[in-house]
Each structure stands twice: as C-alpha cells, then as structure tokens.
Design an enzyme around this catalytic site. Structure first.
Site, short mmCIF file in Angstrom:
data_model
loop_
_atom_site.label_atom_id
_atom_site.label_comp_id
_atom_site.label_asym_id
_atom_site.label_seq_id
_atom_site.Cartn_x
_atom_site.Cartn_y
_atom_site.Cartn_z
N TRP A 9 5.43 6.63 -1.10
CA TRP A 9 5.52 7.56 -2.24
C TRP A 9 4.74 8.86 -1.97
O TRP A 9 4.52 9.65 -2.87
CB TRP A 9 5.05 6.90 -3.53
CG TRP A 9 3.61 6.53 -3.66
CD1 TRP A 9 2.60 6.64 -2.74
CD2 TRP A 9 3.00 6.00 -4.85
NE1 TRP A 9 1.41 6.20 -3.26
CE2 TRP A 9 1.62 5.80 -4.56
CE3 TRP A 9 3.46 5.67 -6.12
CZ2 TRP A 9 0.73 5.28 -5.49
CZ3 TRP A 9 2.56 5.14 -7.06
CH2 TRP A 9 1.21 4.96 -6.74
N THR A 18 0.83 -1.20 0.00
CA THR A 18 0.00 0.00 0.00
C THR A 18 0.87 1.25 0.00
O THR A 18 1.78 1.40 0.81
CB THR A 18 -0.88 0.01 1.27
OG1 THR A 18 -1.61 -1.22 1.34
CG2 THR A 18 -1.84 1.18 1.26
N GLU A 19 0.59 2.15 -0.95
CA GLU A 19 1.29 3.44 -1.05
C GLU A 19 2.81 3.27 -1.18
O GLU A 19 3.58 4.14 -0.81
CB GLU A 19 0.97 4.33 0.15
CG GLU A 19 -0.51 4.46 0.47
CD GLU A 19 -1.31 5.15 -0.61
OE1 GLU A 19 -0.70 5.76 -1.52
OE2 GLU A 19 -2.56 5.10 -0.57
N LEU A 20 3.24 2.11 -1.71
CA LEU A 20 4.66 1.77 -1.87
C LEU A 20 5.42 1.76 -0.54
O LEU A 20 6.64 1.94 -0.50
CB LEU A 20 5.37 2.71 -2.86
CG LEU A 20 4.99 2.59 -4.34
CD1 LEU A 20 5.87 3.50 -5.19
CD2 LEU A 20 5.08 1.16 -4.84
N ILE A 21 4.70 1.57 0.56
CA ILE A 21 5.35 1.53 1.88
C ILE A 21 6.28 0.33 1.95
O ILE A 21 5.91 -0.80 1.62
CB ILE A 21 4.29 1.48 3.00
CG1 ILE A 21 3.50 2.80 3.04
CG2 ILE A 21 4.94 1.22 4.35
CD1 ILE A 21 2.32 2.77 3.98
#
Length: 414
Positions: free
Chosen positions: A300, A146-149
């Site tokens: 990101w 999720t969200e490039l975490i």
C-alpha cells in the site's frame, strides 16, 4: 443487498535504534533508543490510541453492535505497550470484549520476511497468532501482511497456515479495469478470499483530510457517505484500510478527525444502504467474483504500490541481504537476546528510513523518522548489524563447542 463497509486499522510502532557509532561495535550491544521509543509511544497513546479506543467503544455501544472494525497490532508495539503504556492494552481488551472487533494476524515484528524466507515468515506469523490469542482471547482468522504486501506466492504460504481471508492493496496495475470493491480469490486457492483496499477513499481520510488546498476540503461524514455511494452502484464491499495513528497523530484533533469518526457510523448506517462488517464477516457474506493474479508483490506504499519503499536501492538491499544471511546460523542458537534482536532488526521501518526516493505519504511519516538522511539511517543500521554479526558468530561458535563433547561420547559408545 446492503453494501459492506470494512474498516480496518494498522497499529505499529518500531523499536527505533539509538545513535550507534563505529566505536560502539563490540563494546555495547544495546541497540535501541529507549528514550525516543518511550516518549513517542506514550505521546501517541495519549493523542491516538486511548482517545480513539474510547470513541470506538462508545460508538459500538451507541449503535448496538451495528458498527464493527478490525485491527492488526504488531508484536513490536504490544511489547512497547507492556513496557510503557499497559493501559492501552486494557483499552484494546475492552474493545475485544464488545464482540464487534476483529483482530487480524500479521508478522510479529512487522517484517519483510515474506519476501525472502518462508521459514522465518511462518515462525513470525505463528508467534503473532499465539500472542493475539494470549492478549485478547481470540485466534485470528484473517491475515494482513506487513504494509499489505501480497503476491500469489505469499498467499499460498498464508493458505498453508490456515488463513482463508487476506487483506491487501487494490493496486491499479494489478486490477486493470476491475474495481477493488468486490471480493476476489487467489487463483491457486479458490477458497482463499482477498479484500482489496480502496486506496482513494482510504487516503481521503488518512492523507487528504486536513489538506485545506484540496478541492473537497473539508470532509464531513455526510459528504464521505456520498462518496461511498459513488464507488459503484453494483459494488459489494468498500474496504477502508489505514494506519490507526491517522486519528489524533497524523491528523491532529484540531483538524476535526475525531468528530468525523464520531459521526461517520451514524451517517453510514442511517443511509440504509450500508452495513459495517469485519473482514471475516465480509468474506463470509460475499462470494468471490473471480481470480486475481498477483505475480509480483504489491503493497500500500506510494504511487508504485510495490516494495521499492523498503527494497528499492543498494543501501536497503545490502542491509537486508546481510541481515537475512544470518538466518540459518541463528536457527541453531538458543539465545533469547539474539533471537529478540534478530526480530527487531527485521522491522520494515529500518529499511523504510533508508529510502532515497520521494513518495506521496512521506511528509505524513517524516516526524517518525529519527534520521536526517537515508545515508545516516544506513550507516547507523550497519554499525548495529556489524555488532550483531559478531554476537551471532560468537554464539554459534560456543554452541558448536558445547555440542562437540556430546558427539565424541557418542562415537566412544560405538
């Protein structure tokens, strides 16, 4: 050796909550704004998903497989597609049939579980992996959180789940002097490769494309191809990662965004120095140039590239901690409605709406936010959560009561 262009799109829509008042608690446990969810989903399907998918199909056929892309489609949006726009699923299946599209794995509910619960994170990843196989007939081999975490710890959890390719952000504070345009690896697992988003080139499309005050405006496919050259003479892979809603929704058709996408493959491929590959193909082709240590989670989002967009203030942290405090109790409850609501209440968007700071992409997403202020978002979410807690406690008590006679009988046999 040709430079690799890796083009990846995130597809997600949250389950937006209805206006849930204090007096609704213990009276009405339907939490979702069905009208808004249906209206927004159907609109974005017409402005983005359907026309963009048609265009990508045409481009793949036109370039005879030389043009390739990747998608990560959350379980949340797949459920909404099923309810409101099943034709979108059909159009993604057509893309899957080309053999030129890779589908990535992520958390089913587009959640922040990786930051707090390895057990919940693993369950959602497995659920998403199985769902993608069910819908599109492929088992995801690459992962994007999720969200490039991402962090080293998250990389290890993903490694244990079998993923050797992971997408994340090319954050400056992590890279230092290094370029994002190479393949790196998790220092704990040398065979787990990392693809880092080139945020400058990605944001040129996602955020700056229609900004007429930008000195580089307007952006053409030929100009952008020149920028790909300028990313570095010896660089090996340029990762362009963005929300799919960039095409037709965030950037309206009148901006020329679809024309840009239509001409980009031809401009890139005719240059002779580039090729399009999917994430798994990119990591199969390119060796890692070295370890990339990520001690603290990156994402990101905004200039900090951290998780403060979701967990950066007291409102967010209170809501987050109270939700996940229910995890152990929910694990003993076999109630599909509660399990579904627990997943939907984990969607990162709910915490994003509570953000009290300004960040650079806020204006682009503002019209997706149903609240006027982050405080309204917090109050509404906590009202919903209060009702949900009552339901969880009642279900847990019922489960305990149902189990009690069984224990008594066992003692009696002894």
């Amino acid at each position: 050796m040709k430079k690799t262009i890796c083009l990846y799109f995130q597809v997600h829509q949250p389950d937006r909550l209805r206006q849930y008042r204090f007096f609704d608690i213990c009276r009405d446990s339907h939490y979702y704004d069905d009208f808004a969810n249906r209206t927004i989903l159907k609109r974005v399907a017409q402005t983005c998903y359907l026309p963009a998918n048609r265009l990508l199909s045409e481009l793949i056929r036109k370039h005879e497989g030389a043009f390739r892309v990747a998608f990560s489609i959350s379980g949340s949006v797949l459920e909404q597609f099923e309810r409101y726009a099943p034709e979108v699923i059909d159009s993604f299946r057509e893309l899957a049939d080309t053999g030129c599209v890779e589908f990535l794995c992520e958390t089913y509910y587009h959640s922040l579980a990786s930051l707090v619960s390895g057990k919940e994170f693993k369950a959602q990843v497995i659920k998403h992996r199985d769902t993608i196989e069910e819908y599109f007939g492929v088992v995801p081999a690459a992962f994007r959180n999720t969200e490039l975490i991402y962090s080293d710890d998250i990389g290890s959890m993903v490694y244990d789940l079998g993923f050797r390719t992971v997408l994340t952000e090319g954050a400056k504070h992590v890279l230092g002097w290094k370029s994002p345009d190479f393949v790196y690896n998790n220092p704990r697992h040398k065979d787990q490769k990392l693809l880092l988003r080139n945020f400058s080139l990605s944001d040129d499309i996602a955020f700056r494309f229609s900004d007429s005050s930008w000195k580089e405006w307007p952006v053409t496919a030929e100009k952008f191809t020149g920028w790909l050259h300028g990313s570095g003479e010896n660089d090996e892979v340029v990762n362009l990662f963005m929300d799919y809603e960039t095409f037709g929704e965030h950037q309206k058709p009148a901006t020329g965004i679809f024309d840009f996408l239509a001409y980009l493959p031809e401009a890139v491929l005719s240059d002779g120095g580039f090729e399009f590959l999917t994430p798994s193909q990119a990591t199969a082709k390119h060796d890692s140039v070295g370890d990339l240590e990520v001690a603290h989670p990156v994402s990101w989002a905004d200039e900090e590239r951290d998780v403060s967009a979701w967990l950066g203030n007291e409102l967010q942290n209170e809501a987050f901690s109270k939700l996940y405090a229910l995890e152990d109790k929910i694990a003993d409850i076999k109630n599909e409605s509660i399990l579904s609501d627990f997943g939907k209440l984990q969607e990162s968007d709910h915490f994003y709406y509570m953000c009290t700071k300004f960040f650079s992409d806020g204006a682009v997403h503002k019209y997706f936010n149903p609240y006027d202020t982050p405080y309204e978002a917090f109050i509404n979410y906590m009202n919903v959560l209060s009702d949900f807690i009552v339901r969880v406690n009642d279900a847990a008590a019922m489960a305990e009561n149902d189990a009690a006679p069984t224990k008594t009988r066992r003692h009696g046999r002894r």
